[in-house]
Design an enzyme around this catalytic site. Structure first.
Site, PDB file in Angstrom:
ATOM      1  N   ASP A  10     -25.619 -13.474 -40.942  1.00 26.81           N
ATOM      2  CA  ASP A  10     -27.043 -13.073 -40.693  1.00 26.81           C
ATOM      3  C   ASP A  10     -28.020 -13.831 -41.343  1.00 26.81           C
ATOM      4  O   ASP A  10     -27.360 -15.161 -40.665  1.00 26.81           O
ATOM      5  CB  ASP A  10     -26.599 -12.789 -42.645  1.00 26.81           C
ATOM      6  CG  ASP A  10     -27.881 -12.390 -43.336  1.00 26.81           C
ATOM      7  OD1 ASP A  10     -28.506 -11.738 -43.111  1.00 26.81           O
ATOM      8  OD2 ASP A  10     -27.579 -13.360 -44.580  1.00 26.81           O
ATOM      9  N   ASP A  12     -31.137 -14.407 -43.831  1.00 25.76           N
ATOM     10  CA  ASP A  12     -32.014 -14.995 -44.858  1.00 25.76           C
ATOM     11  C   ASP A  12     -30.778 -15.221 -45.997  1.00 25.76           C
ATOM     12  O   ASP A  12     -29.757 -14.552 -46.183  1.00 25.76           O
ATOM     13  CB  ASP A  12     -32.695 -14.320 -45.301  1.00 25.76           C
ATOM     14  CG  ASP A  12     -33.958 -14.329 -44.871  1.00 25.76           C
ATOM     15  OD1 ASP A  12     -34.943 -14.681 -44.655  1.00 25.76           O
ATOM     16  OD2 ASP A  12     -34.361 -13.053 -44.638  1.00 25.76           O
ATOM     17  N   GLU A  19     -34.808 -17.429 -49.179  1.00 31.16           N
ATOM     18  CA  GLU A  19     -35.008 -16.094 -49.721  1.00 31.16           C
ATOM     19  C   GLU A  19     -36.371 -16.628 -50.751  1.00 31.16           C
ATOM     20  O   GLU A  19     -36.959 -16.190 -51.738  1.00 31.16           O
ATOM     21  CB  GLU A  19     -34.538 -15.581 -50.628  1.00 31.16           C
ATOM     22  CG  GLU A  19     -33.821 -14.923 -49.859  1.00 31.16           C
ATOM     23  CD  GLU A  19     -33.986 -14.050 -49.526  1.00 31.16           C
ATOM     24  OE1 GLU A  19     -35.492 -13.726 -49.662  1.00 31.16           O
ATOM     25  OE2 GLU A  19     -33.546 -13.020 -49.006  1.00 31.16           O
ATOM     26  N   GLY A  53     -38.777  -6.870 -46.359  1.00 28.38           N
ATOM     27  CA  GLY A  53     -40.320  -6.886 -47.754  1.00 28.38           C
ATOM     28  C   GLY A  53     -41.183  -5.668 -47.447  1.00 28.38           C
ATOM     29  O   GLY A  53     -41.781  -5.402 -49.073  1.00 28.38           O
ATOM     30  N   ARG A  56     -39.198  -3.379 -50.252  1.00 28.58           N
ATOM     31  CA  ARG A  56     -38.962  -4.941 -51.329  1.00 28.58           C
ATOM     32  C   ARG A  56     -40.365  -4.465 -52.082  1.00 28.58           C
ATOM     33  O   ARG A  56     -40.162  -3.858 -53.589  1.00 28.58           O
ATOM     34  CB  ARG A  56     -38.577  -6.009 -50.987  1.00 28.58           C
ATOM     35  CG  ARG A  56     -38.763  -6.944 -52.882  1.00 28.58           C
ATOM     36  CD  ARG A  56     -38.030  -7.765 -51.656  1.00 28.58           C
ATOM     37  NE  ARG A  56     -36.556  -7.678 -51.232  1.00 28.58           N
ATOM     38  CZ  ARG A  56     -35.943  -8.234 -50.576  1.00 28.58           C
ATOM     39  NH1 ARG A  56     -36.881  -9.311 -49.946  1.00 28.58           N
ATOM     40  NH2 ARG A  56     -34.985  -8.327 -49.689  1.00 28.58           N
ATOM     41  N   ARG A  83     -47.417  -8.062 -43.584  1.00 26.76           N
ATOM     42  CA  ARG A  83     -47.909  -8.774 -42.673  1.00 26.76           C
ATOM     43  C   ARG A  83     -48.380  -9.917 -42.552  1.00 26.76           C
ATOM     44  O   ARG A  83     -48.776 -11.113 -42.291  1.00 26.76           O
ATOM     45  CB  ARG A  83     -49.155  -7.451 -41.860  1.00 26.76           C
ATOM     46  CG  ARG A  83     -49.263  -7.470 -40.204  1.00 26.76           C
ATOM     47  CD  ARG A  83     -50.246  -7.315 -39.881  1.00 26.76           C
ATOM     48  NE  ARG A  83     -51.071  -6.514 -40.410  1.00 26.76           N
ATOM     49  CZ  ARG A  83     -51.141  -4.926 -40.510  1.00 26.76           C
ATOM     50  NH1 ARG A  83     -50.007  -4.308 -39.824  1.00 26.76           N
ATOM     51  NH2 ARG A  83     -52.119  -4.599 -41.328  1.00 26.76           N
ATOM     52  N   LYS A  85     -47.962 -11.305 -45.716  1.00 23.98           N
ATOM     53  CA  LYS A  85     -46.365 -12.057 -46.016  1.00 23.98           C
ATOM     54  C   LYS A  85     -46.094 -13.110 -45.424  1.00 23.98           C
ATOM     55  O   LYS A  85     -45.429 -13.842 -44.932  1.00 23.98           O
ATOM     56  CB  LYS A  85     -46.111 -11.401 -46.991  1.00 23.98           C
ATOM     57  CG  LYS A  85     -44.655 -12.133 -47.420  1.00 23.98           C
ATOM     58  CD  LYS A  85     -43.872 -11.422 -46.757  1.00 23.98           C
ATOM     59  CE  LYS A  85     -42.153 -12.484 -46.809  1.00 23.98           C
ATOM     60  NZ  LYS A  85     -40.978 -12.210 -45.680  1.00 23.98           N
ATOM     61  N   THR A 123     -31.666  -8.030 -41.550  1.00 29.50           N
ATOM     62  CA  THR A 123     -32.771  -7.442 -41.653  1.00 29.50           C
ATOM     63  C   THR A 123     -34.125  -7.628 -41.451  1.00 29.50           C
ATOM     64  O   THR A 123     -35.619  -6.932 -41.292  1.00 29.50           O
ATOM     65  CB  THR A 123     -32.769  -6.138 -43.205  1.00 29.50           C
ATOM     66  OG1 THR A 123     -32.898  -7.430 -43.978  1.00 29.50           O
ATOM     67  CG2 THR A 123     -31.242  -5.896 -43.376  1.00 29.50           C
ATOM     68  N   THR A 124     -34.599  -9.237 -41.717  1.00 27.69           N
ATOM     69  CA  THR A 124     -35.770  -9.537 -42.109  1.00 27.69           C
ATOM     70  C   THR A 124     -36.733  -9.910 -40.283  1.00 27.69           C
ATOM     71  O   THR A 124     -35.891  -9.079 -39.127  1.00 27.69           O
ATOM     72  CB  THR A 124     -35.648 -11.077 -41.973  1.00 27.69           C
ATOM     73  OG1 THR A 124     -36.683 -11.531 -42.445  1.00 27.69           O
ATOM     74  CG2 THR A 124     -35.394 -11.785 -40.913  1.00 27.69           C
ATOM     75  N   ASN A 128     -39.847 -14.273 -38.135  1.00 27.53           N
ATOM     76  CA  ASN A 128     -39.149 -15.061 -38.577  1.00 27.53           C
ATOM     77  C   ASN A 128     -37.494 -16.301 -38.643  1.00 27.53           C
ATOM     78  O   ASN A 128     -37.624 -16.914 -38.378  1.00 27.53           O
ATOM     79  CB  ASN A 128     -38.795 -14.465 -40.225  1.00 27.53           C
ATOM     80  CG  ASN A 128     -40.153 -14.100 -40.683  1.00 27.53           C
ATOM     81  OD1 ASN A 128     -41.030 -13.342 -40.982  1.00 27.53           O
ATOM     82  ND2 ASN A 128     -39.758 -13.339 -41.901  1.00 27.53           N
TER      83      ASN A 128
HETATM   84  C1  XBP Z   1     -32.305 -10.217 -45.781  1.00 33.76           C
HETATM   85  C2  XBP Z   1     -34.221  -9.592 -46.206  1.00 33.76           C
HETATM   86  C3  XBP Z   1     -35.229  -9.933 -46.129  1.00 33.76           C
HETATM   87  C4  XBP Z   1     -36.448 -11.306 -46.831  1.00 33.76           C
HETATM   88  C5  XBP Z   1     -37.816 -10.358 -46.399  1.00 33.76           C
HETATM   89  O1  XBP Z   1     -31.733  -9.630 -46.057  1.00 33.76           O
HETATM   90  O2  XBP Z   1     -34.443  -8.569 -47.311  1.00 33.76           O
HETATM   91  O3  XBP Z   1     -35.669  -8.763 -46.266  1.00 33.76           O
HETATM   92  O4  XBP Z   1     -35.821 -11.669 -48.184  1.00 33.76           O
HETATM   93  O5  XBP Z   1     -38.517  -9.867 -45.125  1.00 33.76           O
HETATM   94  P1  XBP Z   1     -30.910 -10.361 -45.219  1.00 33.76           P
HETATM   95  P2  XBP Z   1     -38.993  -9.079 -44.326  1.00 33.76           P
HETATM   96  O6  XBP Z   1     -30.199 -11.617 -45.164  1.00 33.76           O
HETATM   97  O7  XBP Z   1     -29.133  -9.472 -45.743  1.00 33.76           O
HETATM   98  O8  XBP Z   1     -30.595 -10.476 -43.780  1.00 33.76           O
HETATM   99  O9  XBP Z   1     -40.542  -9.176 -45.382  1.00 33.76           O
HETATM  100  O10 XBP Z   1     -39.790 -10.117 -43.141  1.00 33.76           O
HETATM  101  O11 XBP Z   1     -38.692  -7.906 -44.169  1.00 33.76           O
HETATM  102 MG    MG Z   2     -28.917 -12.082 -46.504  1.00 34.89          MG
END
Ligand code: XBP
Ligand code: MG
Length: 263
Positions: A10, A12, A19, A53, A56, A83, A85, A123-124, A128
C-alpha cells in the site's frame, strides 16, 4: 507449501505518512475554489473511513453538509476539486521531500537482492505514487515494481478486494505467494478478502483500527538503531522486519490457514 515470491505495498500511510499532506492539499483546493470548508485532523480521521479522494469529498457532502446547495453537475464539480487537490499534493511532494517510513527502503532493497518481486497496490491517484517513488527514495525507485496498481483501474476501491484481485491477475501471482503491507483496516479487509496475508504498520490515523485477522501488527518496520515494536501477533521480529522474518511469517501464516481448513 507455496514459496513467498512477492511483496505488495500500500502507499498512503504505509510507505510514508502522506495523509497529512493529502489533508492540506484538500484544504488548499477548497480555499482556491472559494469554499469555506476546512478538514481539521479529527474530522479527517473520520473521513478516512472512505478511501479515494473524490469518494471522500462526496461522503463529506452527504454526511456533514446535507444543506450544501449542490451544483447541477456534482460529479464534474467534485472531479474539478479533486484535480486541483492532486495538483497541490504533487507540488507539496516535489517541494518537501516527504520521508519514507522507517525500514521501507531497506526492506525493499533486501527483497530485491533476494529475487522477490515488488508491486504497489493502492487506491490513490497514479501520479501521486510516481511522485513519491521519484522524490522520497534515495534513488528513483519507479523501476523497482513489477506493477503499480493504483486509482481507478478497478470499480471499487479498498476495502473491496478488487485492487488486490487486479494486481494478482496482472502479475500472475497466487495470493499464497504474496504478503501485503497495509496501515489501515480498509487496506487489511481488501487484502484479506483477496486471500493475501497482511502485515500492518500503524500510524497516527489508524492506531485505533480493528486489525483482527492481520498476520502481525507493528508500530513500524524498524531500522538498525530504531527498532520496531510488536503490537499484536505471535511472531516478534525482534526489532527489524527483514526477509528472514518475512519468510518465517509467511510459512507461519500458510500453516495457520492449512490448519484452519482442516478443522
Ligand atoms: C489512500 C486513500 C487515498 C488518499 C487520497 O488509501 O484513501 O484516497 O487519501 O488519494 P490507501 P486521492 O492507503 O488504502 O490506498 O485523492 O488521490 O484519491
Ligand atoms: Mg494506506
Amino acid at each position: 507449501m507455496p514459496r513467498l515470491k512477492a511483496l505488495l505495498f500500500d502507499v498512503d500511510g504505509t510507505l510514508a505518512d502522506t495523509e497529512e499532506i493529502h489533508r492540506h492539499a484538500f484544504n488548499a483546493a477548497f480555499a482556491a475554489a472559494g469554499l469555506d470548508w476546512h478538514w481539521d485532523r479529527p474530522l479527517y480521521h473520520q473521513l478516512l473511513e472512505v478511501t479515494g479522494g473524490r469518494e471522500r469529498i462526496r461522503h463529506y457532502l452527504d454526511r456533514y453538509l446535507p444543506g450544501f446547495e449542490r451544483p447541477a453537475d456534482l460529479e464534474g464539480f467534485i472531479a474539478g476539486l479533486h484535480r486541483d487537490k492532486t495538483g497541490h499534493y504533487l507540488e507539496m511532494l516535489a517541494r518537501g521531500r516527504v520521508p519514507l517510513r522507517p525500514g521501507v527502503e531497506r526492506l525493499m532493497q533486501d527483497a530485491r537482492a533476494r529475487g522477490l518481486r515488488l508491486a504497489i497496490v493502492t487506491t490513490t491517484t497514479p501520479a501521486n505514487v510516481t511522485s513519491l517513488l521519484t522524490h522520497s527514495f534515495t534513488v528513483d525507485a519507479s523501476g523497482w515494481f513489477d506493477l503499480i496498481a493504483a486509482g481507478d483501474v478497478v470499480a471499487h476501491k479498498k476495502p473491496a478486494p478488487d485492487i488486490y484481485h487486479y494486481a494478482l491477475q496482472q502479475t500472475g501471482l497466487a495470493p499464497a505467494e504474496c504478503l501485503a503491507f497495509e496501515d489501515s483496516v480498509n487496506g487489511l479487509r481488501s487484502a484479506l478478502s483477496a486471500g493475501v496475508d497482511t502485515l500492518i504498520t500503524l500510524n497516527r490515523f489508524t492506531a485505533d483500527h480493528d486489525f483482527s485477522g492481520a498476520s502481525v501488527v507493528l508500530d513500524q518496520l524498524g531500522e538498525p538503531g530504531n527498532p520496531c515494536r510488536l503490537i499484536a501477533g505471535d511472531l516478534d521480529p525482534d526489532g527489524l522486519v527483514d526477509m528472514a522474518y518475512l519468510q518465517r511469517l509467511h510459512a507461519y501464516c500458510r500453516e495457520r490457514r492449512n490448519h484452519m481448513q482442516q478443522n
